[in-house]
Scaffold this motif. Structure first.
Motif, PDB file in Angstrom:
ATOM      1  N   LYS A 125     -11.092  19.134  18.107  1.00 13.83           N
ATOM      2  CA  LYS A 125      -9.633  19.262  18.018  1.00 13.83           C
ATOM      3  C   LYS A 125      -9.268  20.416  17.092  1.00 13.83           C
ATOM      4  O   LYS A 125     -10.102  20.912  16.333  1.00 13.83           O
ATOM      5  CB  LYS A 125      -9.027  17.959  17.494  1.00 13.83           C
ATOM      6  CG  LYS A 125      -9.477  17.626  16.092  1.00 13.83           C
ATOM      7  CD  LYS A 125      -8.641  16.539  15.470  1.00 13.83           C
ATOM      8  CE  LYS A 125      -9.011  16.438  14.008  1.00 13.83           C
ATOM      9  NZ  LYS A 125      -8.398  15.362  13.293  1.00 13.83           N
ATOM     10  N   ASP A 126      -8.033  20.836  17.207  1.00 14.15           N
ATOM     11  CA  ASP A 126      -7.457  21.711  16.183  1.00 14.15           C
ATOM     12  C   ASP A 126      -6.058  21.177  15.916  1.00 14.15           C
ATOM     13  O   ASP A 126      -5.770  20.025  16.256  1.00 14.15           O
ATOM     14  CB  ASP A 126      -7.491  23.185  16.607  1.00 14.15           C
ATOM     15  CG  ASP A 126      -6.777  23.431  17.919  1.00 14.15           C
ATOM     16  OD1 ASP A 126      -5.969  22.566  18.330  1.00 14.15           O
ATOM     17  OD2 ASP A 126      -7.033  24.477  18.536  1.00 14.15           O
ATOM     18  N   GLU A 127      -5.160  21.983  15.357  1.00 13.54           N
ATOM     19  CA  GLU A 127      -3.850  21.442  14.973  1.00 13.54           C
ATOM     20  C   GLU A 127      -3.087  20.952  16.196  1.00 13.54           C
ATOM     21  O   GLU A 127      -2.303  20.003  16.118  1.00 13.54           O
ATOM     22  CB  GLU A 127      -2.998  22.506  14.260  1.00 13.54           C
ATOM     23  CG  GLU A 127      -3.630  23.094  13.020  1.00 13.54           C
ATOM     24  CD  GLU A 127      -4.716  24.102  13.360  1.00 13.54           C
ATOM     25  OE1 GLU A 127      -4.590  24.806  14.382  1.00 13.54           O
ATOM     26  OE2 GLU A 127      -5.724  24.167  12.617  1.00 13.54           O
ATOM     27  N   GLY A 128      -3.291  21.614  17.338  1.00  8.33           N
ATOM     28  CA  GLY A 128      -2.414  21.324  18.473  1.00  8.33           C
ATOM     29  C   GLY A 128      -3.015  20.532  19.603  1.00  8.33           C
ATOM     30  O   GLY A 128      -2.282  19.989  20.430  1.00  8.33           O
ATOM     31  N   ALA A 129      -4.332  20.430  19.689  1.00  5.23           N
ATOM     32  CA  ALA A 129      -4.884  19.837  20.907  1.00  5.23           C
ATOM     33  C   ALA A 129      -6.240  19.208  20.670  1.00  5.23           C
ATOM     34  O   ALA A 129      -6.841  19.357  19.610  1.00  5.23           O
ATOM     35  CB  ALA A 129      -4.996  20.911  21.994  1.00  5.23           C
ATOM     36  N   ARG A 130      -6.680  18.529  21.720  1.00  8.68           N
ATOM     37  CA  ARG A 130      -7.966  17.844  21.629  1.00  8.68           C
ATOM     38  C   ARG A 130      -8.653  17.918  22.979  1.00  8.68           C
ATOM     39  O   ARG A 130      -8.009  17.808  24.021  1.00  8.68           O
ATOM     40  CB  ARG A 130      -7.690  16.388  21.246  1.00  8.68           C
ATOM     41  CG  ARG A 130      -8.936  15.562  21.174  1.00  8.68           C
ATOM     42  CD  ARG A 130      -8.549  14.129  20.934  1.00  8.68           C
ATOM     43  NE  ARG A 130      -9.247  13.319  21.924  1.00  8.68           N
ATOM     44  CZ  ARG A 130      -9.403  12.006  21.792  1.00  8.68           C
ATOM     45  NH1 ARG A 130      -8.873  11.366  20.776  1.00  8.68           N
ATOM     46  NH2 ARG A 130     -10.066  11.347  22.708  1.00  8.68           N
ATOM     47  N   ILE A 131      -9.933  18.123  22.962  1.00  5.94           N
ATOM     48  CA  ILE A 131     -10.697  18.119  24.210  1.00  5.94           C
ATOM     49  C   ILE A 131     -11.906  17.220  24.021  1.00  5.94           C
ATOM     50  O   ILE A 131     -12.602  17.304  23.009  1.00  5.94           O
ATOM     51  CB  ILE A 131     -11.166  19.554  24.582  1.00  5.94           C
ATOM     52  CG1 ILE A 131      -9.964  20.385  25.017  1.00  5.94           C
ATOM     53  CG2 ILE A 131     -12.204  19.500  25.694  1.00  5.94           C
ATOM     54  CD1 ILE A 131     -10.309  21.802  25.391  1.00  5.94           C
ATOM     55  N   ASP A 132     -12.101  16.332  25.009  1.00  5.43           N
ATOM     56  CA  ASP A 132     -13.278  15.464  24.939  1.00  5.43           C
ATOM     57  C   ASP A 132     -14.478  16.184  25.531  1.00  5.43           C
ATOM     58  O   ASP A 132     -14.345  17.031  26.405  1.00  5.43           O
ATOM     59  CB  ASP A 132     -13.028  14.169  25.727  1.00  5.43           C
ATOM     60  CG  ASP A 132     -11.993  13.305  25.023  1.00  5.43           C
ATOM     61  OD1 ASP A 132     -11.904  13.417  23.782  1.00  5.43           O
ATOM     62  OD2 ASP A 132     -11.275  12.565  25.714  1.00  5.43           O
TER      63      ASP A 132
END
Lengths: 457, 72
Positions: free
Chosen positions: A53-60
């Motif tokens: 993740k970062d401040e804006g998003a997440r990826i599995d």
């Protein structure tokens, strides 16, 4: 190729998903993704599910079991990492994941850059030049070692040195070899060992590890201290494939700690042999010179004798010649006996004698051992025959020899008369032979054997 | 710190090799040859002594100079 999006001809869920899948998977075949590792779930199956993740998003993402096995770096949640992978759409759940095939810490690139920069800098200063490298001493007075006092590197170095040349002292400077304290420790060790009068070569090293573990050996203060060392240095960091700045600056680079010890210390017996060879040569050379002198002397003597006429034989000159001759002989004799005593000293020094002594000690031990073995054998034999005798005494055959017999009916050995009837047939076994008998009388009491008659059947 | 007078093994071996060569080349007077021989025997003894010496010894130093590197 795209489905027509209109109310009159809707596509199915599967159809749409398939289109999404092909679009996404085609466009994200090779992805380098940087982010913070948030979830990290190792599954029973061996696959590891994680998300970035970062401040804006997440990826599995997922790391398949086969990939997990060959990952060199195992990150923890919260770490910044760079992963490489491809996007995968999983139709039954309508989701997408990154299938990850490698993970690296974000810092690695920075470390590599620091390494390259320092290497270039030191190289331009000439610190790696072959001309700076000092030769290692043939036989050091003592070997200084800077490494962890509990590491395998220390054990390896000590055992190699003791095997090759057991009398060489080892002066160990126990240092941290990873972590913040490592570089200052190594620097302090180099300074201290440089001042130590017994140390004539210094090994700096540790066993293998990750680039972070070995990092102290890439630090500038370590490199500079190595270049300042007045005593020759050997670097021995990790395995063959690990190269550090220290390896470039040290006088000699050893692939492993054991190899460093081999470079630092010669094999004692080789050196003893060298000395022995020199002794033999020096002796042979002197002997032949003496031989030549002695031959020359005899020739001169012969010439003097021949040149003297009989009448001159008693002249003062002849006497002088005789005196000269005997003086010369005396000188030669003195030098010869000096040589002999020196030769004896020399022989006392020869390793051959020591080897001989060791051999005869070995032979004595061997004889002793053999003697021990023999007596053990005869004791065992004696015990065996005693046991056999006792066994014989207990055997039923021995009872038979003493006149007892064994009575059997239908193969069963009889010890009582419960199962016997008059006229039953029994077999009686004696020491030598057997006979059949039939029962005539039966009486209940033990010890009364007269119930069996039939000797005359 | 007082053992500094011990000769280096390398020097011993080099000198010994040198003497052997001198003697093998010949041309020395008998007296000079004997002197060379005597020195050779002495060097061989020294060499042997340097190799025999005390049995294995490991000194573990204390980290006394930990603060030395501060001005770096």
């Amino acid at each position: 190729m795209n489905a027509a999006f209109s109310p009159s001809s809707p596509v199915t869920v599967t159809q749409l998903t398939e289109q999404i899948k092909s679009v996404l998977e085609d466009s994200f075949r090779h992805v380098w993704l940087e982010g913070e590792l948030s979830h990290l779930n190792p599954h029973r199956s061996g696959h590891v599910y994680l998300s970035l993740k970062d401040e804006g998003a997440r990826i599995d993402g997922v790391v398949w079991r086969s990939t997990v096995a060959r990952l060199q770096y195992r990150p923890d949640p919260g770490e910044k990492v760079i992963v490489r992978g491809k996007l995968n759409v999983y139709a039954p759940q309508g989701g997408y994941k990154l299938i990850i095939d490698s993970i690296e810490p974000v810092g690695l690139g920075a470390l590599q850059a620091a390494f390259n920069a320092l290497k270039a800098q030191l190289q331009s200063e000439g610190l790696f030049e072959a001309g700076r490298k000092r030769k290692l001493p043939l036989l050091p007075r003592g070997v200084g070692v800077i490494t962890s006092s509990t590491g395998a590197a220390r054990r390896d170095i000590e055992s190699v040195i003791h095997r090759r040349c057991p009398n060489i002292p080892i002066i160990l400077y126990p240092a941290n070899v990873q972590g913040k304290q490592a570089a200052p420790d190594i620097v302090a060790g180099l300074r201290l060992l440089n001042e130590h009068p017994e140390v004539s070569v210094i090994i700096v090293g540790r066993g293998g590890g990750s680039i972070e573990d070995l990092w102290a050996f890439n630090e500038e203060i370590v490199a500079r201290e190595l270049s300042r060392s007045r005593k020759p240095t050997i670097s021995a960091v990790g395995h063959e494939t690990d190269t550090t700045i220290a390896d470039f600056v040290a006088d000699v680079r050893a692939p492993t700690p054991s190899a460093a010890a081999e470079l630092a210390v010669p094999v004692r017996d080789d050196l003893l042999y060298t000395i022995d060879l020199y002794c033999q040569r020096i002796e042979r050379a002197l002997s032949s010179q003496l031989q030549r002198c002695s031959e020359k002397l005899s020739q001169l003597q012969l010439r003097i004798e021949r040149s003297l006429s009989t009448d001159a034989l008693h002249s003062p000159l002849t006497n002088r010649c005789h005196a000269l001759h005997s003086a010369f002989l005396a000188l030669l004799g003195r030098e010869r006996s000096r040589l002999i005593s020196l030769e004896q000293t020399l022989q006392g020094l020869s390793p051959v004698l020591r080897i001989g002594r060791a051999k005869s000690r070995l032979a004595a031990i061997q004889t002793h051992l053999e003697r021990l073995g023999d007596s053990y054998l005869s004791q065992t034999r004696h015990r065996l025959s005693e046991a056999t005798a006792r066994l014989d005494a207990l055997s039923p055959l021995a009872s038979l020899q003493r006149g007892h017999s064994i009575t059997r009916k239908d193969g069963e050995v009889l010890t009582g008369i419960e199962n016997l009837r008059v006229d039953d047939q029994v077999t009686v076994l004696l020491a030598r032979g057997q006979f059949e008998a039939s029962i005539t009388t039966l009486s209940e009491h033990h010890m009364s054997h007269e119930n069996k008659h039939g000797k005359t059947e | 710190m007082t053992e500094d007078k011990k000769p280096e093994f390398e020097d011993v071996i080099q000198r010994l090799e040198n003497l052997v060569n001198q003697l093998e080349t010949g041309g020395l007077s008998l007296d000079a040859a004997l002197k060379v021989y005597e020195e050779g025997v002495g060097l061989a003894r020294t060499g042997n002594q340097l190799l025999e010496g005390a049995e294995k010894r490991i000194t573990e130093l204390q980290k006394t100079l930990n603060s030395v590197q501060e001005h770096d």
